[in-house]
Design a protein around this motif. Structure first.
Motif, PDB file in Angstrom:
ATOM      1  N   GLN A 185       0.870  -1.290   0.088  1.00 32.58           N
ATOM      2  CA  GLN A 185       0.062  -0.053   0.091  1.00 32.58           C
ATOM      3  C   GLN A 185       0.686   1.315  -0.112  1.00 32.58           C
ATOM      4  O   GLN A 185       0.436   2.342  -0.174  1.00 32.58           O
ATOM      5  CB  GLN A 185      -0.909  -0.053   1.102  1.00 32.58           C
ATOM      6  CG  GLN A 185      -1.860  -1.267   1.310  1.00 32.58           C
ATOM      7  CD  GLN A 185      -2.811  -1.195   0.093  1.00 32.58           C
ATOM      8  OE1 GLN A 185      -3.614  -0.305  -0.131  1.00 32.58           O
ATOM      9  NE2 GLN A 185      -2.395  -2.332  -0.749  1.00 32.58           N
ATOM     10  N   ARG A 186       2.247   1.153   0.130  1.00 33.71           N
ATOM     11  CA  ARG A 186       2.959   2.207   0.216  1.00 33.71           C
ATOM     12  C   ARG A 186       4.356   1.902  -0.340  1.00 33.71           C
ATOM     13  O   ARG A 186       4.771   0.405  -0.239  1.00 33.71           O
ATOM     14  CB  ARG A 186       3.493   2.825   1.560  1.00 33.71           C
ATOM     15  CG  ARG A 186       2.202   3.477   2.403  1.00 33.71           C
ATOM     16  CD  ARG A 186       1.727   4.690   1.518  1.00 33.71           C
ATOM     17  NE  ARG A 186       0.655   5.365   2.353  1.00 33.71           N
ATOM     18  CZ  ARG A 186      -0.429   5.333   2.327  1.00 33.71           C
ATOM     19  NH1 ARG A 186      -1.104   4.417   1.582  1.00 33.71           N
ATOM     20  NH2 ARG A 186      -1.285   5.945   3.117  1.00 33.71           N
ATOM     21  N   GLY A 220       0.536  10.361   0.126  1.00 30.75           N
ATOM     22  CA  GLY A 220       1.423   9.792   0.972  1.00 30.75           C
ATOM     23  C   GLY A 220       1.887  10.494   2.197  1.00 30.75           C
ATOM     24  O   GLY A 220       1.111  11.455   2.410  1.00 30.75           O
ATOM     25  N   GLU A 240       6.515   7.709   2.912  1.00 30.92           N
ATOM     26  CA  GLU A 240       5.452   6.677   2.632  1.00 30.92           C
ATOM     27  C   GLU A 240       4.530   7.155   1.503  1.00 30.92           C
ATOM     28  O   GLU A 240       3.576   7.708   1.614  1.00 30.92           O
ATOM     29  CB  GLU A 240       4.364   6.533   3.800  1.00 30.92           C
ATOM     30  CG  GLU A 240       5.062   5.608   5.122  1.00 30.92           C
ATOM     31  CD  GLU A 240       4.656   4.265   5.221  1.00 30.92           C
ATOM     32  OE1 GLU A 240       3.683   4.008   4.582  1.00 30.92           O
ATOM     33  OE2 GLU A 240       5.535   3.550   5.973  1.00 30.92           O
ATOM     34  N   VAL A 242       2.160   6.371  -1.701  1.00 26.99           N
ATOM     35  CA  VAL A 242       1.232   5.861  -2.395  1.00 26.99           C
ATOM     36  C   VAL A 242       1.515   5.598  -3.888  1.00 26.99           C
ATOM     37  O   VAL A 242       2.143   6.263  -4.569  1.00 26.99           O
ATOM     38  CB  VAL A 242      -0.076   6.708  -2.355  1.00 26.99           C
ATOM     39  CG1 VAL A 242      -1.060   5.947  -3.403  1.00 26.99           C
ATOM     40  CG2 VAL A 242      -0.602   6.989  -1.136  1.00 26.99           C
ATOM     41  N   ASP A 248       6.316   8.454  -5.210  1.00 28.68           N
ATOM     42  CA  ASP A 248       6.839   7.034  -5.875  1.00 28.68           C
ATOM     43  C   ASP A 248       7.661   7.076  -6.973  1.00 28.68           C
ATOM     44  O   ASP A 248       7.602   6.957  -7.740  1.00 28.68           O
ATOM     45  CB  ASP A 248       5.270   6.474  -6.355  1.00 28.68           C
ATOM     46  CG  ASP A 248       5.775   4.887  -6.529  1.00 28.68           C
ATOM     47  OD1 ASP A 248       7.059   4.345  -6.183  1.00 28.68           O
ATOM     48  OD2 ASP A 248       4.921   4.168  -7.025  1.00 28.68           O
ATOM     49  N   ASP A 322       2.660  -2.608   7.925  1.00 28.77           N
ATOM     50  CA  ASP A 322       3.395  -1.368   7.403  1.00 28.77           C
ATOM     51  C   ASP A 322       3.837  -0.289   8.459  1.00 28.77           C
ATOM     52  O   ASP A 322       3.228  -0.099   9.499  1.00 28.77           O
ATOM     53  CB  ASP A 322       2.387  -0.616   6.545  1.00 28.77           C
ATOM     54  CG  ASP A 322       3.017   0.367   5.625  1.00 28.77           C
ATOM     55  OD1 ASP A 322       3.133   0.201   4.278  1.00 28.77           O
ATOM     56  OD2 ASP A 322       3.250   1.691   5.957  1.00 28.77           O
ATOM     57  N   ILE A 324       3.715   2.865   8.668  1.00 27.77           N
ATOM     58  CA  ILE A 324       2.964   3.947   8.662  1.00 27.77           C
ATOM     59  C   ILE A 324       2.595   4.206  10.356  1.00 27.77           C
ATOM     60  O   ILE A 324       2.629   5.309  10.688  1.00 27.77           O
ATOM     61  CB  ILE A 324       1.805   4.023   7.852  1.00 27.77           C
ATOM     62  CG1 ILE A 324       1.247   5.378   7.767  1.00 27.77           C
ATOM     63  CG2 ILE A 324       0.796   3.067   8.377  1.00 27.77           C
ATOM     64  CD1 ILE A 324       0.087   5.536   6.673  1.00 27.77           C
ATOM     65  N   LEU A 378      -3.660   3.365   6.394  1.00 29.05           N
ATOM     66  CA  LEU A 378      -3.324   3.082   4.735  1.00 29.05           C
ATOM     67  C   LEU A 378      -4.177   3.864   3.986  1.00 29.05           C
ATOM     68  O   LEU A 378      -3.934   4.033   2.824  1.00 29.05           O
ATOM     69  CB  LEU A 378      -2.682   1.851   4.577  1.00 29.05           C
ATOM     70  CG  LEU A 378      -1.677   1.312   5.469  1.00 29.05           C
ATOM     71  CD1 LEU A 378      -1.568  -0.385   5.330  1.00 29.05           C
ATOM     72  CD2 LEU A 378      -0.438   1.810   4.815  1.00 29.05           C
TER      73      LEU A 378
END
Length: 441
Positions: A185-186, A220, A240, A242, A248, A322, A324, A378
């Motif tokens: 998810q990240r 993110g 983090e 997306v 990304d 994760d 996060i 997330l």
């Protein structure tokens, strides 16, 4: 003397292994969040790991990590708090937004009742391996794969697998009931740095997070925290991202210098306030960065590696979060402490499959809340969560409760995870009626 194997030398595996090898005072481990268990005789414990302490120190960083007060207490109870005087004491959790026009929440900082700390896992792993050997534990250095587990299990009364990555983790079947994601998810990028500055209103070491994007178009999150690395205090920056979004940009796995350079480019365009605070940063060392992705997953806790031979999963091997929510190391410490209590209370009885399932089930009663909390973070925040964050910006009591909830996310079930309970809490503290834009952004 009962023989126990621990496969994997991370936060969970080494915490458990060291707890089974008491120090010279006989302190064995925690019976509660802040208490020592009755001393026990040491077990014959072997840790299996691929790298020596020197190799760990010379390698790349292994993670981001922040240990909140309750998890630090578990380490302290087991005599594992080796860096308490050196590591920065994180006194607050700060939360801000990148675009006030698209979010109902302003910035806030919640003071932590119990300071948190972050210690580079290269430091922690290497020092704990040396401490384990000093306590009489045995370490087998070399790669262990699934094909090695039958022999290890046959040679020990209990085998615990505490490796959450690669083929070893795959021996435990995915539990679809508790694993809502089938892909990352990240996308993650972390770098240990020096040279950041503190924002106004946060004059002491802290952790701060800035989500970027509206409720339907989250790009993110950007994190900064103070930590301890190989040669002293530092800061950690973490993206983090997306997948497919503007952050990304890490698929080529850049090194530390390039991670810093790209981070500054992203901050200049998306978070100009953070850019001003971070523009003087430089990597701490040649191994200071890590990029990649993981899929949060819950796995079945017991695997049969040969007819009648079972191994028990611990930590990331069976519950992988994760980053996060900042819960990986905290959950590892809780899991290790729980397994330690279960082992020492079991006496001379066999560590059979029933005992393994019962031991994990008792741990899962807590871990399930942590998993649900991290998974919620997330996705786009539910409307009631946006009301909480908006209230936290105006009501110190709400900010304080939110920040301290990270120390034990099981408590979020009482208010943060449920819309009705959240609204009841906000009404009780006089923080109801937080404005939420009509477009939900």
């Amino acid at each position: 003397m009962r023989r126990i194997a621990v496969v994997g030398a991370g936060q969970a595996g080494l915490h458990l292994a060291l707890g089974l090898r008491p120090d010279s005072t006989g302190a064995a481990g925690p019976s509660g969040p802040y208490e020592l268990q009755e001393p026990h005789e040491p077990y014959d414990v072997t840790v299996y790991t691929a790298r020596t302490p020197d190799e760990v120190r010379a390698g790349r960083v292994l993670s981001t990590q922040v240990m909140y007060g309750p998890a630090l207490a578990l380490e302290r109870a087991a005599g594992l708090h080796l860096w308490e005087a050196e590591a920065p004491r994180l006194t607050a959790l700060g939360f801000s937004v990148a675009d006030p026009q698209r979010s109902p929440a302003g910035g806030f900082a919640g003071p932590l009742d119990l300071p948190a700390q972050s210690v580079d896992l290269r430091v922690k792993t290497a020092d704990w391996l040396e401490l384990f050997e000093a306590r009489g534990g045995r370490v087998e250095y070399g790669t262990v794969g699934p094909d090695d587990l039958p022999g290890i299990a046959a040679a020990h009364d209990l085998t615990v697998v505490a490796s959450g990555r690669g083929p070893l983790a795959e021996v435990f079947a995915r539990d679809a009931r508790h694993s809502p994601f089938e892909r990352p998810q990240r996308r993650l990028a972390v770098c240990y740095v020096r040279g950041t500055r503190m924002p106004d209103g946060l004059s002491e070491p802290h952790l701060r997070v800035t989500p970027v994007g509206g409720s339907e178009e989250l790009a993110g999150e950007f994190f900064v925290m103070h930590a301890l690395t190989l040669d002293g205090p530092c800061e950690i920056v973490l993206w983090e991202a997306v997948p497919g979004g503007p952050f990304d940009v890490w698929a080529d796995r850049p090194g530390p210098g390039e991670v810093v350079e790209r981070t500054l480019e992203l901050l200049r365009g998306h978070l100009p306030g953070e850019y001003e605070l971070c523009r003087g940063m430089e990597p701490t060392d040649a191994g200071a960065s890590l990029t990649g992705a993981l899929t949060p997953v819950v796995r079945r806790p017991v695997a049969e590696v040969a007819p009648g031979a079972h191994v028990l999963g611990l930590g990331d091997a069976v519950v992988l979060h994760d980053p996060i929510g900042g819960q990986g190391s905290n959950s590892a410490a809780r899991g290790a402490a729980h397994y330690l209590r279960a082992i020492t209370a079991h006496g001379g009885e066999p560590f059979d499959r029933t005992w393994m399932l019962r031991t994990f089930a008792a741990y899962w009663e807590h871990a399930r809340h942590v998993s649900a909390f991290c998974n919620m973070l997330l996705g786009p925040p539910p409307e009631h969560v946006r009301r909480i964050l908006s209230a936290a910006a105006r009501h110190p009591a709400v900010a304080h409760r939110y920040a301290n909830g990270f120390g034990d996310p099981a408590g979020f079930a009482d208010w943060f995870m449920d819309a009705d309970r959240a609204d009841a809490y906000l009404a009780a503290v006089g923080a109801a009626g937080a404005a939420v834009p009509a477009d939900g952004g």
